[in-house]
Scaffold this motif. Structure first.
Motif, PDB file in Angstrom:
ATOM      1  N   PHE A  73     -60.198  20.465  23.988  1.00 48.35           N
ATOM      2  CA  PHE A  73     -59.595  19.860  22.921  1.00 48.35           C
ATOM      3  C   PHE A  73     -58.437  20.634  22.176  1.00 48.35           C
ATOM      4  CE2 PHE A  73     -64.003  17.368  22.363  1.00 48.35           C
ATOM      5  CZ  PHE A  73     -63.338  16.210  22.121  1.00 48.35           C
ATOM      6  N   ILE A  74     -58.512  21.981  22.193  1.00 45.53           N
ATOM      7  CA  ILE A  74     -57.264  22.563  21.734  1.00 45.53           C
ATOM      8  C   ILE A  74     -56.300  22.154  22.534  1.00 45.53           C
ATOM      9  CG2 ILE A  74     -56.259  24.949  21.372  1.00 45.53           C
ATOM     10  CD1 ILE A  74     -58.907  25.856  20.633  1.00 45.53           C
ATOM     11  N   TYR A  75     -56.162  22.162  24.120  1.00 46.76           N
ATOM     12  CA  TYR A  75     -54.850  21.630  24.596  1.00 46.76           C
ATOM     13  C   TYR A  75     -54.672  20.307  24.310  1.00 46.76           C
ATOM     14  CZ  TYR A  75     -52.124  20.484  28.793  1.00 46.76           C
ATOM     15  OH  TYR A  75     -51.262  20.231  29.209  1.00 46.76           O
ATOM     16  N   GLY A  76     -55.608  19.266  23.964  1.00 46.01           N
ATOM     17  CA  GLY A  76     -55.398  17.862  23.956  1.00 46.01           C
ATOM     18  C   GLY A  76     -54.652  17.907  22.483  1.00 46.01           C
ATOM     19  N   TYR A  77     -55.096  18.482  21.589  1.00 43.39           N
ATOM     20  CA  TYR A  77     -54.532  18.330  20.086  1.00 43.39           C
ATOM     21  C   TYR A  77     -53.190  19.002  20.118  1.00 43.39           C
ATOM     22  CZ  TYR A  77     -58.703  16.260  17.529  1.00 43.39           C
ATOM     23  OH  TYR A  77     -59.690  15.371  17.277  1.00 43.39           O
ATOM     24  N   LEU A  78     -52.752  19.988  20.795  1.00 48.13           N
ATOM     25  CA  LEU A  78     -51.523  20.591  20.768  1.00 48.13           C
ATOM     26  C   LEU A  78     -50.598  19.748  21.501  1.00 48.13           C
ATOM     27  CD1 LEU A  78     -52.534  24.494  21.728  1.00 48.13           C
ATOM     28  CD2 LEU A  78     -51.255  23.667  19.544  1.00 48.13           C
ATOM     29  N   ILE A 434     -43.037  23.587   1.276  1.00 47.03           N
ATOM     30  CA  ILE A 434     -44.162  24.296   1.544  1.00 47.03           C
ATOM     31  C   ILE A 434     -45.385  23.331   2.317  1.00 47.03           C
ATOM     32  CG2 ILE A 434     -46.281  25.866   1.196  1.00 47.03           C
ATOM     33  CD1 ILE A 434     -44.601  26.962  -1.322  1.00 47.03           C
ATOM     34  N   ILE A 435     -45.607  22.559   1.521  1.00 49.69           N
ATOM     35  CA  ILE A 435     -46.834  21.561   1.940  1.00 49.69           C
ATOM     36  C   ILE A 435     -46.627  20.565   2.921  1.00 49.69           C
ATOM     37  CG2 ILE A 435     -46.772  20.137  -0.113  1.00 49.69           C
ATOM     38  CD1 ILE A 435     -50.061  21.603   1.374  1.00 49.69           C
ATOM     39  N   GLU A 436     -45.245  19.853   2.536  1.00 52.57           N
ATOM     40  CA  GLU A 436     -44.938  18.600   3.372  1.00 52.57           C
ATOM     41  C   GLU A 436     -44.539  19.161   4.854  1.00 52.57           C
ATOM     42  OE1 GLU A 436     -45.438  15.771   2.362  1.00 52.57           O
ATOM     43  OE2 GLU A 436     -45.820  16.052   0.212  1.00 52.57           O
ATOM     44  N   HIS A 437     -44.348  20.199   4.988  1.00 51.50           N
ATOM     45  CA  HIS A 437     -44.159  20.742   6.260  1.00 51.50           C
ATOM     46  C   HIS A 437     -45.289  20.320   7.465  1.00 51.50           C
ATOM     47  CE1 HIS A 437     -44.048  23.755   9.577  1.00 51.50           C
ATOM     48  NE2 HIS A 437     -42.808  23.559   9.880  1.00 51.50           N
ATOM     49  N   ILE A 442     -48.283  16.971  11.581  1.00 53.41           N
ATOM     50  CA  ILE A 442     -49.272  16.490  12.164  1.00 53.41           C
ATOM     51  C   ILE A 442     -49.179  14.752  12.068  1.00 53.41           C
ATOM     52  CG2 ILE A 442     -51.762  16.009  11.157  1.00 53.41           C
ATOM     53  CD1 ILE A 442     -51.641  18.856  10.334  1.00 53.41           C
ATOM     54  N   LYS A 443     -48.489  14.430  11.172  1.00 54.17           N
ATOM     55  CA  LYS A 443     -48.653  12.915  11.063  1.00 54.17           C
ATOM     56  C   LYS A 443     -47.183  12.314  11.850  1.00 54.17           C
ATOM     57  CE  LYS A 443     -50.096  10.984   7.189  1.00 54.17           C
ATOM     58  NZ  LYS A 443     -50.399  10.580   5.864  1.00 54.17           N
ATOM     59  N   ARG A 444     -46.191  12.709  11.615  1.00 59.30           N
ATOM     60  CA  ARG A 444     -44.824  12.190  12.196  1.00 59.30           C
ATOM     61  C   ARG A 444     -44.633  12.664  13.513  1.00 59.30           C
ATOM     62  NH1 ARG A 444     -41.298   9.851   8.423  1.00 59.30           N
ATOM     63  NH2 ARG A 444     -42.475   8.765   7.043  1.00 59.30           N
ATOM     64  N   GLN A 445     -44.906  13.961  13.815  1.00 62.79           N
ATOM     65  CA  GLN A 445     -44.463  14.701  14.874  1.00 62.79           C
ATOM     66  C   GLN A 445     -45.682  14.162  15.983  1.00 62.79           C
ATOM     67  OE1 GLN A 445     -42.673  18.538  15.123  1.00 62.79           O
ATOM     68  NE2 GLN A 445     -42.982  18.581  17.346  1.00 62.79           N
ATOM     69  N   TRP A 446     -46.967  14.463  15.646  1.00 62.63           N
ATOM     70  CA  TRP A 446     -47.898  14.431  16.537  1.00 62.63           C
ATOM     71  C   TRP A 446     -48.579  13.163  16.398  1.00 62.63           C
ATOM     72  CZ3 TRP A 446     -50.784  19.712  15.395  1.00 62.63           C
ATOM     73  CH2 TRP A 446     -50.146  20.514  16.045  1.00 62.63           C
ATOM     74  N   ASP A 463     -62.572  16.363  13.364  1.00 63.88           N
ATOM     75  CA  ASP A 463     -61.321  15.726  13.970  1.00 63.88           C
ATOM     76  C   ASP A 463     -60.282  16.472  13.232  1.00 63.88           C
ATOM     77  OD1 ASP A 463     -59.501  14.440  15.239  1.00 63.88           O
ATOM     78  OD2 ASP A 463     -59.503  12.484  13.963  1.00 63.88           O
ATOM     79  N   VAL A 464     -60.465  16.720  12.071  1.00 67.93           N
ATOM     80  CA  VAL A 464     -59.549  17.330  10.960  1.00 67.93           C
ATOM     81  C   VAL A 464     -59.205  18.798  11.275  1.00 67.93           C
ATOM     82  CG1 VAL A 464     -58.485  17.903   8.836  1.00 67.93           C
ATOM     83  CG2 VAL A 464     -59.573  15.441   9.279  1.00 67.93           C
ATOM     84  N   GLY A 465     -60.449  19.374  11.616  1.00 71.71           N
ATOM     85  CA  GLY A 465     -60.602  20.886  11.854  1.00 71.71           C
ATOM     86  C   GLY A 465     -59.731  20.988  13.136  1.00 71.71           C
ATOM     87  N   LEU A 466     -59.802  20.255  14.187  1.00 70.01           N
ATOM     88  CA  LEU A 466     -59.113  20.499  15.337  1.00 70.01           C
ATOM     89  C   LEU A 466     -57.517  20.262  14.999  1.00 70.01           C
ATOM     90  CD1 LEU A 466     -61.509  18.863  18.060  1.00 70.01           C
ATOM     91  CD2 LEU A 466     -60.792  21.280  17.841  1.00 70.01           C
ATOM     92  N   MET A 467     -57.184  19.541  14.363  1.00 66.72           N
ATOM     93  CA  MET A 467     -55.773  19.316  14.152  1.00 66.72           C
ATOM     94  C   MET A 467     -55.350  20.495  13.410  1.00 66.72           C
ATOM     95  SD  MET A 467     -55.527  15.501  12.037  1.00 66.72           S
ATOM     96  CE  MET A 467     -56.589  13.942  12.442  1.00 66.72           C
ATOM     97  N   MET A 468     -55.918  21.065  12.314  1.00 65.20           N
ATOM     98  CA  MET A 468     -55.466  22.261  11.638  1.00 65.20           C
ATOM     99  C   MET A 468     -55.460  23.434  12.494  1.00 65.20           C
ATOM    100  SD  MET A 468     -54.529  20.959   9.010  1.00 65.20           S
ATOM    101  CE  MET A 468     -54.783  19.404   8.045  1.00 65.20           C
ATOM    102  N   THR A 469     -56.458  23.508  13.501  1.00 59.25           N
ATOM    103  CA  THR A 469     -56.716  24.765  14.176  1.00 59.25           C
ATOM    104  C   THR A 469     -55.284  24.599  15.294  1.00 59.25           C
ATOM    105  OG1 THR A 469     -59.121  24.700  14.244  1.00 59.25           O
ATOM    106  CG2 THR A 469     -57.940  25.389  16.214  1.00 59.25           C
ATOM    107  N   ALA A 470     -55.018  23.509  15.785  1.00 58.38           N
ATOM    108  CA  ALA A 470     -53.944  23.309  16.586  1.00 58.38           C
ATOM    109  C   ALA A 470     -52.585  23.472  15.819  1.00 58.38           C
ATOM    110  CB  ALA A 470     -53.873  21.746  17.208  1.00 58.38           C
ATOM    111  N   PHE A 471     -52.487  23.062  14.674  1.00 59.22           N
ATOM    112  CA  PHE A 471     -51.337  23.400  13.903  1.00 59.22           C
ATOM    113  C   PHE A 471     -51.108  24.797  13.727  1.00 59.22           C
ATOM    114  CE2 PHE A 471     -48.992  24.258   9.987  1.00 59.22           C
ATOM    115  CZ  PHE A 471     -47.778  23.680  10.052  1.00 59.22           C
ATOM    116  N   ASN A 472     -52.144  25.437  13.245  1.00 57.15           N
ATOM    117  CA  ASN A 472     -51.942  27.110  13.190  1.00 57.15           C
ATOM    118  C   ASN A 472     -51.676  27.748  14.389  1.00 57.15           C
ATOM    119  OD1 ASN A 472     -52.271  26.985  10.630  1.00 57.15           O
ATOM    120  ND2 ASN A 472     -54.323  28.123  10.225  1.00 57.15           N
ATOM    121  N   LEU A 473     -52.179  27.208  15.575  1.00 52.68           N
ATOM    122  CA  LEU A 473     -52.092  28.104  16.851  1.00 52.68           C
ATOM    123  C   LEU A 473     -50.573  27.715  17.419  1.00 52.68           C
ATOM    124  CD1 LEU A 473     -55.195  27.135  18.951  1.00 52.68           C
ATOM    125  CD2 LEU A 473     -54.479  29.466  18.095  1.00 52.68           C
ATOM    126  N   ARG A 474     -50.222  26.643  17.130  1.00 53.36           N
ATOM    127  CA  ARG A 474     -48.661  26.276  17.375  1.00 53.36           C
ATOM    128  C   ARG A 474     -47.352  27.076  16.587  1.00 53.36           C
ATOM    129  NH1 ARG A 474     -47.066  25.080  21.058  1.00 53.36           N
ATOM    130  NH2 ARG A 474     -47.803  22.786  21.218  1.00 53.36           N
TER     131      ARG A 474
END
Length: 527
Positions: A73-78, A434-437, A442-446, A463-474
């Motif tokens: 899942f982490i690979y997928g969301y990234l 800060i926040i719109e980045h 998440i919305k435009r690029q991914w 679903d959102v938790g995996l999004m935010m996890t992937a974002f922080n890992l990126r």
């Protein structure tokens, strides 16, 4: 005419030719490939301590290790892949996924069920990314911004109902039933009667369905009901355009735009700020920070919560409603000066407005909306209004009590927020950057404009938790040296899994923190 090209193109191999791969999977995947970091990141997690579902089958085929499914899942969301069916295909055709899962190929139901059943554990994985970020000084903890974004739910507007919409459907059905009943009385042909009776039965069933929805609304106290995704709600997204969606609250740190916290809700922003700030205080282990929010969060009770917790907040001040404006802007309530010592207001004509000290309930609840607690207010007025020469410019209530100023029980917190913004306007201007980045990525690029799960807010949270996890890992992968991070995670895995002495779960966070502090300087030098 025949043209002969002297230049030749690069030719591919013959498809029928036998080939022999001398490389194994580990040789095919580059040493600096981030899939190796994903592998080490998940290996450094003790799954049972994160409360993943560790169910094992005593009979039949053994279950898949939750670690392997988390890696997938982490690979997928990234890589912008959320569909369990597409992830199933990737297991059979993607060399990186083959390496990551050691050529395991779980079916799409197994993959989807893992996300469905582990929303709380996924939140703990997200918090783990925040802990890693804190240990390597990627989080400043001095300036944060909060905002929300709407992600469409797997529920159409057609399958979302409120009481008014239900009543419209029932009225339409009653009219149709009346017409069919009248037609049935006049019909002589048996075949025609059967057709009409079938229509009557269909509309009767539909009427029962809408009546059941009405009963559910009444029993639950909610103002909306969705039939496909029951926790989703019709929310305003922009310019009065509505979508059946979830509202995702997010807190982001200013230093490296890392997400500190998230929460999936189905309500608007007015009551969200207090809870988000309390959790931010726990995450940062301090209240010595400034929080920026837009005007949707400007609620007196939420400002009170923030200020009483010692947090400096800057919330954009909403425009004054036209109904609350004076006929002449020079006499708007903002032009009346409040004196805390005398607990009175002074109007632009230098008259003093006082209160009798009584508190009155002001009900802000509009029909058809979920009820909020009423706000307590005091009224300030003066008898000088009757003889005032500018009363027509000050108020529309010229024949009654004259001008009345309402002061909310939360007004001092509203005034403090206004003072904060006026004192440091350059700080508040940083909010959007800060926040719109986060939402831009998440919305435009991914392309994560919508919630991919259905049947409830818990599944949406996974679903959102995996999004935010992937974002922080990126962000972590981009900010830190990959080789140094690789070595750090390897040593962390060794600490957790190679120790001969069992470590009680309550001591593992202490060991982790100690290890991070002892390794941090060496890591930062390498980076």
């Amino acid at each position: 005419m025949l043209y002969i090209y002297s230049m030749q193109y690069i030719q591919g191999a013959n498809r029928t030719q036998s080939v022999l791969f001398s490389e194994n999977l580990d040789q095919i995947v580059d040493k600096d490939n981030e899939v190796r970091l994903i592998d080490l990141f998940v290996e450094s997690i003790k799954m049972e301590n994160f409360h993943f579902d560790m169910h094992l089958n005593s009979e039949g085929r053994p279950a898949y290790d939750p670690k392997d499914l988390l890696k997938l899942f982490i690979y997928g969301y990234l890589n912008s892949i959320r569909s369990s069916r597409i992830l199933e295909k990737e297991c059979k055709r993607n060399v990186e996924v083959m390496w990551l899962l050691k050529q395991l190929a779980p079916d799409h139901n197994t993959i989807a069920n893992f996300r469905r059943d582990n929303d709380k554990a996924i939140r703990k994985v997200f918090r783990y990314t925040v802990s890693l970020s804190k240990e390597f000084n990627l989080i400043g903890g001095k300036l944060i911004a909060g905002d929300s974004t709407k992600l469409r739910a797997q529920n159409s507007k057609k399958n979302n109902f409120n009481q008014k919409k239900i009543e419209q459907h029932l009225q339409y059905i009653d009219n149709k039933l009346s017409q069919y009943t009248e037609a049935l009385a006049q019909e002589d042909d048996d075949a025609g009667k059967k057709t009409i009776e079938a229509h009557i039965a269909k509309h009767t069933n539909r009427k029962e369905f809408y009546n059941s929805l009405s009963d559910q609304l009444e029993q639950s106290g909610e103002v909306q009901i969705s039939t496909s995704d029951p926790d989703s709600r019709q929310l305003i997204t922009r310019n009065n355009i509505t979508e059946v969606a979830y509202n995702i609250q997010t807190t982001v740190d200013e230093k490296n735009k890392l997400v500190l916290d998230y929460k999936v809700t189905n309500t608007n922003d007015s009551k969200a700020m207090g809870g988000m700030l309390r959790r931010a205080q726990v995450i940062l282990n301090t209240n010595n920070f400034t929080a920026l929010y837009d005007k949707g969060y400007h609620t007196g009770s939420e400002l009170k919560t923030a200020i009483e917790h010692g947090i400096e907040v800057m919330v954009a001040i909403p425009d004054v409603p036209s109904a609350s404006m004076a006929p002449d802007a020079a006499y708007n309530v903002s032009e009346f000066i409040y004196d805390a010592h005398t607990h009175s207001y002074t109007c632009p004509q230098q008259h003093s407005l006082t209160t009798n000290g009584r508190w009155y309930k002001k009900d802000r609840n509009a029909p058809g909306r979920k009820r909020n607690a009423p706000v307590m207010v005091q009224h300030f007025k003066t008898t000088a209004c009757k003889q005032c020469p500018v009363i027509n410019r000050c108020t529309k209530n010229t024949g009654g009590r004259g001008r009345v100023i309402e002061r909310s029980e939360f007004q001092k917190y509203v005034d403090q927020n206004k003072k904060n913004i006026e004192g440091q306007p350059e700080i508040y201007k940083k909010r959007q950057a800060i926040i719109e980045h986060t939402y831009g990525i998440i919305k435009r690029q991914w392309g994560f404009y919508y919630i991919t799960t259905k049947r409830g807010i818990k599944r949406a949270s996974a679903d959102v938790g995996l999004m935010m996890t992937a974002f922080n890992l990126r962000r972590i992968f981009n900010l830190l040296d990959k080789n140094a991070l690789n070595e750090f995670l390897k040593k962390l895995v060794f600490i957790f899994y190679s120790s001969k002495t069992p470590v009680a779960p309550k001591y593992k966070p202490i060991i982790f923190s100690f290890y991070c502090h002892t390794q941090k300087n060496a890591f930062l030098k390498a980076a």
